[in-house]
Scaffold this motif. Structure first.
Motif, PDB file in Angstrom:
ATOM      1  N   LYS A 176       5.351  -0.628   8.997  1.00  0.00           N
ATOM      2  CA  LYS A 176       3.977  -1.076   8.728  1.00  0.00           C
ATOM      3  C   LYS A 176       3.102  -1.205   9.730  1.00  0.00           C
ATOM      4  O   LYS A 176       1.935  -1.250   9.553  1.00  0.00           O
ATOM      5  N   ARG A 177       3.426  -1.072  10.935  1.00  0.00           N
ATOM      6  CA  ARG A 177       2.529  -1.170  12.079  1.00  0.00           C
ATOM      7  C   ARG A 177       1.737   0.071  12.215  1.00  0.00           C
ATOM      8  O   ARG A 177       0.749   0.065  12.685  1.00  0.00           O
ATOM      9  N   LEU A 178       2.165   1.203  11.396  1.00  0.00           N
ATOM     10  CA  LEU A 178       1.544   2.440  11.383  1.00  0.00           C
ATOM     11  C   LEU A 178       0.165   2.399  10.598  1.00  0.00           C
ATOM     12  O   LEU A 178      -0.860   3.199  10.750  1.00  0.00           O
ATOM     13  N   TYR A 209       0.746  -1.191  -0.165  1.00  0.00           N
ATOM     14  CA  TYR A 209       0.162  -0.024  -0.103  1.00  0.00           C
ATOM     15  C   TYR A 209       0.782   1.555   0.038  1.00  0.00           C
ATOM     16  O   TYR A 209       0.295   2.393   0.254  1.00  0.00           O
ATOM     17  N   VAL A 210       2.065   1.091  -0.286  1.00  0.00           N
ATOM     18  CA  VAL A 210       3.094   2.442   0.020  1.00  0.00           C
ATOM     19  C   VAL A 210       2.780   3.458  -1.449  1.00  0.00           C
ATOM     20  O   VAL A 210       2.481   4.481  -1.056  1.00  0.00           O
ATOM     21  N   ASP A 211       2.172   2.896  -2.402  1.00  0.00           N
ATOM     22  CA  ASP A 211       1.698   3.654  -3.683  1.00  0.00           C
ATOM     23  C   ASP A 211       0.350   4.546  -3.054  1.00  0.00           C
ATOM     24  O   ASP A 211       0.225   5.681  -3.578  1.00  0.00           O
ATOM     25  N   GLU A 212      -0.310   3.796  -2.307  1.00  0.00           N
ATOM     26  CA  GLU A 212      -1.555   4.502  -1.881  1.00  0.00           C
ATOM     27  C   GLU A 212      -1.365   5.457  -0.636  1.00  0.00           C
ATOM     28  O   GLU A 212      -1.904   6.608  -0.556  1.00  0.00           O
ATOM     29  N   LEU A 213      -0.211   5.053   0.114  1.00  0.00           N
ATOM     30  CA  LEU A 213       0.112   6.198   1.164  1.00  0.00           C
ATOM     31  C   LEU A 213       0.691   7.681   0.587  1.00  0.00           C
ATOM     32  O   LEU A 213       0.260   8.518   1.225  1.00  0.00           O
ATOM     33  N   ASP A 248      -2.098  -4.355   9.410  1.00  0.00           N
ATOM     34  CA  ASP A 248      -1.898  -5.585  10.104  1.00  0.00           C
ATOM     35  C   ASP A 248      -0.838  -6.353   9.351  1.00  0.00           C
ATOM     36  O   ASP A 248      -1.198  -6.825   8.027  1.00  0.00           O
ATOM     37  N   GLU A 249       0.244  -6.628   9.971  1.00  0.00           N
ATOM     38  CA  GLU A 249       1.337  -7.208   9.058  1.00  0.00           C
ATOM     39  C   GLU A 249       1.066  -9.006   8.874  1.00  0.00           C
ATOM     40  O   GLU A 249       1.518  -9.470   8.225  1.00  0.00           O
ATOM     41  N   GLY A 250       0.079  -9.284   9.808  1.00  0.00           N
ATOM     42  CA  GLY A 250      -0.310 -10.673   9.803  1.00  0.00           C
ATOM     43  C   GLY A 250      -1.229 -10.813   8.651  1.00  0.00           C
ATOM     44  O   GLY A 250      -1.129 -12.219   7.838  1.00  0.00           O
ATOM     45  N   THR A 251      -2.281  -9.979   8.640  1.00  0.00           N
ATOM     46  CA  THR A 251      -3.344 -10.296   7.540  1.00  0.00           C
ATOM     47  C   THR A 251      -3.093  -9.577   6.367  1.00  0.00           C
ATOM     48  O   THR A 251      -3.973  -9.785   5.184  1.00  0.00           O
ATOM     49  N   LEU A 252      -2.313  -8.619   6.255  1.00  0.00           N
ATOM     50  CA  LEU A 252      -2.025  -7.636   5.244  1.00  0.00           C
ATOM     51  C   LEU A 252      -3.223  -6.566   4.917  1.00  0.00           C
ATOM     52  O   LEU A 252      -2.984  -6.013   3.885  1.00  0.00           O
ATOM     53  N   GLN A 253      -3.988  -6.599   5.941  1.00  0.00           N
ATOM     54  CA  GLN A 253      -5.198  -5.834   5.877  1.00  0.00           C
ATOM     55  C   GLN A 253      -4.535  -4.162   6.019  1.00  0.00           C
ATOM     56  O   GLN A 253      -4.062  -4.218   6.829  1.00  0.00           O
ATOM     57  N   LYS A 254      -5.127  -3.334   5.537  1.00  0.00           N
ATOM     58  CA  LYS A 254      -4.657  -1.751   5.639  1.00  0.00           C
ATOM     59  C   LYS A 254      -5.535  -1.217   6.602  1.00  0.00           C
ATOM     60  O   LYS A 254      -6.712  -1.382   6.786  1.00  0.00           O
ATOM     61  N   ASN A 255      -5.046  -0.213   7.443  1.00  0.00           N
ATOM     62  CA  ASN A 255      -5.644   0.717   8.209  1.00  0.00           C
ATOM     63  C   ASN A 255      -5.010   2.187   8.040  1.00  0.00           C
ATOM     64  O   ASN A 255      -4.149   2.183   8.700  1.00  0.00           O
ATOM     65  N   LEU A 256      -5.438   2.833   7.043  1.00  0.00           N
ATOM     66  CA  LEU A 256      -4.329   3.872   6.474  1.00  0.00           C
ATOM     67  C   LEU A 256      -4.972   5.199   7.254  1.00  0.00           C
ATOM     68  O   LEU A 256      -4.040   5.896   7.450  1.00  0.00           O
ATOM     69  N   SER A 257      -6.058   5.174   8.041  1.00  0.00           N
ATOM     70  CA  SER A 257      -6.455   6.363   8.733  1.00  0.00           C
ATOM     71  C   SER A 257      -5.488   7.086   9.576  1.00  0.00           C
ATOM     72  O   SER A 257      -5.409   8.376   9.844  1.00  0.00           O
ATOM     73  N   THR A 258      -4.639   6.284  10.211  1.00  0.00           N
ATOM     74  CA  THR A 258      -3.516   6.753  11.221  1.00  0.00           C
ATOM     75  C   THR A 258      -2.499   7.610  10.484  1.00  0.00           C
ATOM     76  O   THR A 258      -1.830   8.345  11.017  1.00  0.00           O
TER      77      THR A 258
END
Length: 282
Positions: free
Chosen positions: A258-260, A62-66, A263-273
């Motif tokens: 990535k923790r920011l 998701y770095v391109d999205e960030l 979820d590194e285990g599931t690869l699900q994103k949580n970009l709001s932070t």
């Protein structure tokens, strides 16, 4: 920044093959972004002996999205669409792993030492040491990957940087990455090391004006993040190859923990932070 913007497909403009450009072909400011490791479109000839899910462990998810705020402001963002484990555009084309290739390598040989842990131009192993392939790769297949994937990416980034430098007299290149929150088995900073929120790499002050590095560090620290410089990452080929601070070419690598944002285990994103802070930063 809404969800629609984050999930919109990257536009392909002025580049060839599996390389994408989001935003304008000509920068509105002397700034260029690139994300070489966020792709996960698997080529048909990969031939790996492990699953696609396992092959995504080297991905800068998701770095391109960030960095999507950059194109919104007129800053080009170049991205590789294929997975890093297939071929790493952040390595020199001659950084081949001779232990992975069948036969005598006929091309340029520029080893970085990463072949020792299976992480040269084409990855040989996963982080836990398991082999990615059940066989060696033919010379022809390796040369084909370089021609179809590595070369177009480097041609595109060179074109963007040179054109921007020509118009503005200078160019600032941010090489965008993410990192594990805790160092893995093969990491140079030692397995289990807890990493900072951001790591900036300017190859010990040689790839960009130190004032630019300090500006980025101070900006991120001012947003409340813990930032390190050149520890443990200093920047690799895409930072090294096109940097020349004396002539106005400045390249800086930024690693985001990535923790920011996921979820590194599931690869699900949580970009709001991160989104608000990164958009302000860009």
């Amino acid at each position: 920044m809404g969800a629609k913007e984050l999930t919109a497909p990257i536009e392909r403009r002025g580049v060839s093959g599996p390389v994408a450009l989001r935003g304008p072909a000509r920068a509105a400011f002397p700034l260029i972004l690139d994300s070489p490791h966020s792709g996960f479109e698997f080529p048909d000839d990969f031939g790996a002996a492990v699953s696609e899910a396992e092959l995504r462990e080297g991905e800068d998810c998701y770095v391109d999205e960030l960095y999507a705020g950059g194109p919104e402001l007129g800053v080009p963002l170049l991205a590789a669409l294929w997975p890093r484990t297939y071929l790493d555009p952040n390595r020199h084309a001659g950084d081949v792993d001779l232990g992975l290739i069948e036969g005598s390598w006929p091309g340029e040989y520029r080893p970085s030492g990463k072949a020792r842990v299976g992480k040269a131009l084409i990855w040989r192993t996963l982080e836990d040491g398991r082999p990615i392939y059940a066989r060696k790769l033919s010379i022809e297949s390796v040369l084909r990957r370089i021609q179809r994937f590595h070369a177009p990416y480097h041609e595109a980034i060179q074109r963007l940087l040179s054109e921007t430098r020509s118009r503005f007299g200078r160019v600032y290149h941010i090489n965008c990455h993410s990192m594990r929150s805790v160092a893995g088995k093969q990491s140079e900073d030692g397995e289990g090391s807890v990493r900072a929120d951001f790591v900036l790499g300017d190859r010990d002050g040689t790839s960009c004006d130190p004032r630019f590095t300090e500006f980025v560090r101070a900006t991120l620290a001012g947003l409340g993040y813990r930032v390190k410089v050149n520890d443990p990452y200093k920047g690799v080929e895409l930072v090294r190859a096109y940097a020349d601070p004396a002539s106005g070419r400045h390249s800086l690598q930024i690693e985001i923990n990535k923790r920011l944002y996921m979820d590194e285990g599931t690869l699900q994103k949580n970009l709001s932070t991160l989104l608000t802070g990164l958009k302000s930063f860009i």
